[in-house]
Design an enzyme around this catalytic site. Structure first.
Site, short mmCIF file in Angstrom:
data_model
loop_
_atom_site.label_atom_id
_atom_site.label_comp_id
_atom_site.label_asym_id
_atom_site.label_seq_id
_atom_site.Cartn_x
_atom_site.Cartn_y
_atom_site.Cartn_z
N GLU A 88 -34.64 84.43 -16.26
CA GLU A 88 -33.78 84.28 -17.44
C GLU A 88 -32.36 83.90 -17.06
O GLU A 88 -31.75 83.01 -17.67
CB GLU A 88 -33.79 85.56 -18.27
CG GLU A 88 -35.08 85.79 -19.01
CD GLU A 88 -35.05 87.04 -19.88
OE1 GLU A 88 -34.07 87.81 -19.81
OE2 GLU A 88 -36.03 87.23 -20.61
N GLU A 102 -40.32 92.80 -13.98
CA GLU A 102 -39.11 92.84 -14.79
C GLU A 102 -37.92 92.25 -14.03
O GLU A 102 -37.10 91.52 -14.61
CB GLU A 102 -38.79 94.28 -15.22
CG GLU A 102 -37.62 94.38 -16.18
CD GLU A 102 -37.91 93.77 -17.54
OE1 GLU A 102 -37.19 92.82 -17.92
OE2 GLU A 102 -38.82 94.24 -18.23
#
Length: 120
Positions: A75, A68
């Protein structure tokens, strides 16, 4: 010279903890992982997991957290480099998100194998 080396190493831990704190503060998924981690640790204590079971649970938790965090980094980098939509950026971000999904599925399977016999 040795003291400056040691102080830089100690400072690097501070940067790492700052990064973890920034991740948890800024990312909604991180807060979900905090809740899930606490719930799993409480359940592990409640059901008195063995050392081997704790090793699997810790590995699963770590795998999800690390993927994550890397997904978030990917991102953010891609959003910075390419603020406009681009199909290659979408592909990169989708694959990074897929890695998190694979880790989460693996963690759920591990959790199921360890906790299901105790719950049922």
């Amino acid at each position: 010279m040795r003291n400056s080396y040691i102080s830089r190493r100690i400072a690097s831990f501070g940067y790492a903890f700052s990064g973890i704190a920034a991740f948890v503060k800024s990312e909604p998924h991180a807060r979900i992982h905090v809740i899930a981690t606490v719930a799993v640790v409480v359940a592990g204590c409640w059901y008195k997991l063995s050392t081997a079971e704790w090793m699997w649970v810790i590995l699963a938790i770590t795998l999800v957290w690390v993927t994550e965090m890397f997904n978030t980094v990917v991102e953010k980098i891609m959003d910075h480099l390419s603020p406009e939509y681009h199909p290659k950026v979408k592909w990169i971000k989708d694959v990074a998100a897929g890695a998190v999904l694979v880790a989460a599925i693996a963690a759920a399977i591990i959790g199921g194998l360890i906790f299901a016999p105790r719950i049922f």
